[in-house]
Design a protein around this motif. Structure first.
Motif, PDB file in Angstrom:
ATOM      1  N   GLY A 237      41.728  28.653  17.965  1.00 42.46           N
ATOM      2  CA  GLY A 237      41.309  28.653  19.351  1.00 42.46           C
ATOM      3  C   GLY A 237      41.873  29.758  20.210  1.00 42.46           C
ATOM      4  O   GLY A 237      41.455  29.920  21.361  1.00 42.46           O
ATOM      5  N   GLY A 238      42.812  30.515  19.686  1.00 39.86           N
ATOM      6  CA  GLY A 238      43.368  31.601  20.463  1.00 39.86           C
ATOM      7  C   GLY A 238      42.372  32.723  20.653  1.00 39.86           C
ATOM      8  O   GLY A 238      41.327  32.778  20.007  1.00 39.86           O
ATOM      9  N   GLY A 239      42.703  33.619  21.557  1.00 38.19           N
ATOM     10  CA  GLY A 239      41.822  34.737  21.819  1.00 38.19           C
ATOM     11  C   GLY A 239      42.256  35.534  23.016  1.00 38.19           C
ATOM     12  O   GLY A 239      43.344  35.333  23.562  1.00 38.19           O
ATOM     13  N   LEU A 240      41.389  36.438  23.429  1.00 37.16           N
ATOM     14  CA  LEU A 240      41.620  37.301  24.573  1.00 37.16           C
ATOM     15  C   LEU A 240      40.725  36.864  25.722  1.00 37.16           C
ATOM     16  O   LEU A 240      39.502  36.778  25.567  1.00 37.16           O
ATOM     17  CB  LEU A 240      41.325  38.759  24.205  1.00 37.16           C
ATOM     18  CG  LEU A 240      41.365  39.784  25.333  1.00 37.16           C
ATOM     19  CD1 LEU A 240      42.763  39.869  25.928  1.00 37.16           C
ATOM     20  CD2 LEU A 240      40.901  41.139  24.822  1.00 37.16           C
ATOM     21  N   VAL A 241      41.334  36.582  26.858  1.00 39.49           N
ATOM     22  CA  VAL A 241      40.590  36.161  28.044  1.00 39.49           C
ATOM     23  C   VAL A 241      41.143  36.868  29.265  1.00 39.49           C
ATOM     24  O   VAL A 241      42.275  37.356  29.270  1.00 39.49           O
ATOM     25  CB  VAL A 241      40.646  34.635  28.258  1.00 39.49           C
ATOM     26  CG1 VAL A 241      40.004  33.894  27.100  1.00 39.49           C
ATOM     27  CG2 VAL A 241      42.087  34.185  28.448  1.00 39.49           C
ATOM     28  N   GLN A 242      40.332  36.907  30.300  1.00 39.60           N
ATOM     29  CA  GLN A 242      40.782  37.446  31.572  1.00 39.60           C
ATOM     30  C   GLN A 242      41.532  36.388  32.361  1.00 39.60           C
ATOM     31  O   GLN A 242      41.370  35.186  32.124  1.00 39.60           O
ATOM     32  CB  GLN A 242      39.597  37.956  32.394  1.00 39.60           C
ATOM     33  CG  GLN A 242      38.894  39.160  31.796  1.00 39.60           C
ATOM     34  CD  GLN A 242      37.797  39.688  32.700  1.00 39.60           C
ATOM     35  OE1 GLN A 242      37.448  39.071  33.701  1.00 39.60           O
ATOM     36  NE2 GLN A 242      37.251  40.838  32.350  1.00 39.60           N
ATOM     37  N   ALA A 243      42.362  36.839  33.273  1.00 39.91           N
ATOM     38  CA  ALA A 243      43.075  35.914  34.135  1.00 39.91           C
ATOM     39  C   ALA A 243      42.094  34.979  34.832  1.00 39.91           C
ATOM     40  O   ALA A 243      41.047  35.408  35.314  1.00 39.91           O
ATOM     41  CB  ALA A 243      43.900  36.675  35.158  1.00 39.91           C
ATOM     42  N   GLY A 244      42.456  33.712  34.877  1.00 42.80           N
ATOM     43  CA  GLY A 244      41.586  32.703  35.448  1.00 42.80           C
ATOM     44  C   GLY A 244      40.676  32.037  34.444  1.00 42.80           C
ATOM     45  O   GLY A 244      40.039  31.023  34.766  1.00 42.80           O
ATOM     46  N   GLY A 245      40.622  32.565  33.246  1.00 43.77           N
ATOM     47  CA  GLY A 245      39.776  32.005  32.212  1.00 43.77           C
ATOM     48  C   GLY A 245      40.413  30.827  31.513  1.00 43.77           C
ATOM     49  O   GLY A 245      41.511  30.381  31.867  1.00 43.77           O
ATOM     50  N   SER A 246      39.715  30.336  30.493  1.00 40.92           N
ATOM     51  CA  SER A 246      40.151  29.141  29.784  1.00 40.92           C
ATOM     52  C   SER A 246      40.043  29.332  28.282  1.00 40.92           C
ATOM     53  O   SER A 246      39.231  30.121  27.785  1.00 40.92           O
ATOM     54  CB  SER A 246      39.306  27.931  30.190  1.00 40.92           C
ATOM     55  OG  SER A 246      39.429  27.639  31.569  1.00 40.92           O
ATOM     56  N   LEU A 247      40.864  28.598  27.577  1.00 39.89           N
ATOM     57  CA  LEU A 247      40.816  28.505  26.134  1.00 39.89           C
ATOM     58  C   LEU A 247      41.135  27.078  25.741  1.00 39.89           C
ATOM     59  O   LEU A 247      41.761  26.343  26.501  1.00 39.89           O
ATOM     60  CB  LEU A 247      41.821  29.443  25.464  1.00 39.89           C
ATOM     61  CG  LEU A 247      41.548  30.940  25.470  1.00 39.89           C
ATOM     62  CD1 LEU A 247      42.775  31.680  24.951  1.00 39.89           C
ATOM     63  CD2 LEU A 247      40.331  31.272  24.629  1.00 39.89           C
ATOM     64  N   ARG A 248      40.716  26.708  24.543  1.00 35.82           N
ATOM     65  CA  ARG A 248      41.085  25.412  23.997  1.00 35.82           C
ATOM     66  C   ARG A 248      41.629  25.608  22.600  1.00 35.82           C
ATOM     67  O   ARG A 248      40.916  26.071  21.709  1.00 35.82           O
ATOM     68  CB  ARG A 248      39.902  24.450  23.962  1.00 35.82           C
ATOM     69  CG  ARG A 248      40.313  23.006  23.676  1.00 35.82           C
ATOM     70  CD  ARG A 248      39.130  22.071  23.710  1.00 35.82           C
ATOM     71  NE  ARG A 248      39.546  20.677  23.789  1.00 35.82           N
ATOM     72  CZ  ARG A 248      39.108  19.720  22.983  1.00 35.82           C
ATOM     73  NH1 ARG A 248      38.221  19.989  22.040  1.00 35.82           N
ATOM     74  NH2 ARG A 248      39.552  18.471  23.140  1.00 35.82           N
ATOM     75  N   LEU A 249      42.869  25.261  22.417  1.00 31.65           N
ATOM     76  CA  LEU A 249      43.525  25.368  21.136  1.00 31.65           C
ATOM     77  C   LEU A 249      43.451  24.036  20.406  1.00 31.65           C
ATOM     78  O   LEU A 249      43.469  22.976  21.020  1.00 31.65           O
ATOM     79  CB  LEU A 249      44.992  25.767  21.300  1.00 31.65           C
ATOM     80  CG  LEU A 249      45.297  26.982  22.171  1.00 31.65           C
ATOM     81  CD1 LEU A 249      46.795  27.261  22.172  1.00 31.65           C
ATOM     82  CD2 LEU A 249      44.516  28.201  21.708  1.00 31.65           C
ATOM     83  N   SER A 250      43.394  24.101  19.103  1.00 28.51           N
ATOM     84  CA  SER A 250      43.414  22.897  18.295  1.00 28.51           C
ATOM     85  C   SER A 250      44.343  23.082  17.117  1.00 28.51           C
ATOM     86  O   SER A 250      44.567  24.197  16.646  1.00 28.51           O
ATOM     87  CB  SER A 250      42.006  22.525  17.809  1.00 28.51           C
ATOM     88  OG  SER A 250      41.488  23.510  16.938  1.00 28.51           O
ATOM     89  N   CYS A 251      44.870  21.975  16.654  1.00 29.21           N
ATOM     90  CA  CYS A 251      45.788  21.990  15.524  1.00 29.21           C
ATOM     91  C   CYS A 251      45.598  20.699  14.748  1.00 29.21           C
ATOM     92  O   CYS A 251      45.687  19.606  15.324  1.00 29.21           O
ATOM     93  CB  CYS A 251      47.232  22.126  16.002  1.00 29.21           C
ATOM     94  SG  CYS A 251      48.481  21.902  14.718  1.00 29.21           S
ATOM     95  N   THR A 252      45.371  20.821  13.465  1.00 27.33           N
ATOM     96  CA  THR A 252      45.162  19.666  12.608  1.00 27.33           C
ATOM     97  C   THR A 252      46.223  19.629  11.520  1.00 27.33           C
ATOM     98  O   THR A 252      46.443  20.623  10.826  1.00 27.33           O
ATOM     99  CB  THR A 252      43.769  19.689  11.971  1.00 27.33           C
ATOM    100  OG1 THR A 252      42.774  19.663  12.991  1.00 27.33           O
ATOM    101  CG2 THR A 252      43.579  18.477  11.070  1.00 27.33           C
ATOM    102  N   ALA A 253      46.850  18.492  11.395  1.00 28.74           N
ATOM    103  CA  ALA A 253      47.855  18.294  10.363  1.00 28.74           C
ATOM    104  C   ALA A 253      47.219  17.709   9.112  1.00 28.74           C
ATOM    105  O   ALA A 253      46.348  16.841   9.182  1.00 28.74           O
ATOM    106  CB  ALA A 253      48.949  17.362  10.862  1.00 28.74           C
ATOM    107  N   SER A 254      47.664  18.186   7.972  1.00 32.86           N
ATOM    108  CA  SER A 254      47.175  17.669   6.704  1.00 32.86           C
ATOM    109  C   SER A 254      48.330  17.558   5.728  1.00 32.86           C
ATOM    110  O   SER A 254      49.342  18.238   5.861  1.00 32.86           O
ATOM    111  CB  SER A 254      46.077  18.571   6.130  1.00 32.86           C
ATOM    112  OG  SER A 254      46.558  19.878   5.881  1.00 32.86           O
TER     113      SER A 254
END
Length: 120
Positions: free
Chosen positions: A8-25
């Motif tokens: 879910g990481g990435g490059l965004v401009q200030a004020g933008g949004s991201l959603r990170l996810s993490c799954t355990a196995s």
């Protein structure tokens, strides 16, 4: 062994949004706590947010009101919604899980990290 897969990481401009996810196995009986930490260049790794199995959350003061942590129903995936991003949020974000393993052994595990870059 337990693995945490982040995305879910990435490059965004200030004020933008991201959603990170993490799954355990792996051979996990349960996960008591899952959370997100981050490490910016030249800084130590710091806690961003954590969530317990009961749903209690803790946030760093710097992200309160902007970030939201949550878990799925199965309890093995944690999300981090990052809103109103600032350049100061730029860091590698790491997933962490406190997992209960065989014979009730409790161990912390870390993901490899996902880069979040916020431009001004």
């Amino acid at each position: 062994q337990v693995q945490l897969a982040e995305s879910g990481g990435g490059l965004v401009q200030a004020g933008g949004s991201l959603r990170l996810s993490c799954t355990a196995s792996g051979s996990i009986l349960s996960i008591n706590v899952m959370g997100w930490y981050r490490q910016a260049p030249g800084k130590q790794r710091e806690l961003v947010a954590i969530i317990t199995s009961s749903g209690s959350t803790t946030y760093a003061d710097s992200v309160k009101g902007r970030f939201t942590i949550s878990r799925d129903d199965a309890g093995n995936t944690v999300f981090l919604q990052l809103n109103s991003l600032k350049p100061e949020d730029t860091a590698v974000y790491y997933c962490n899980a406190e997992a209960v393993l065989f014979l009730n052994r409790v161990t912390d595990y870390w993901g490899q990290g996902t880069q979040v870059t916020v431009s001004s």
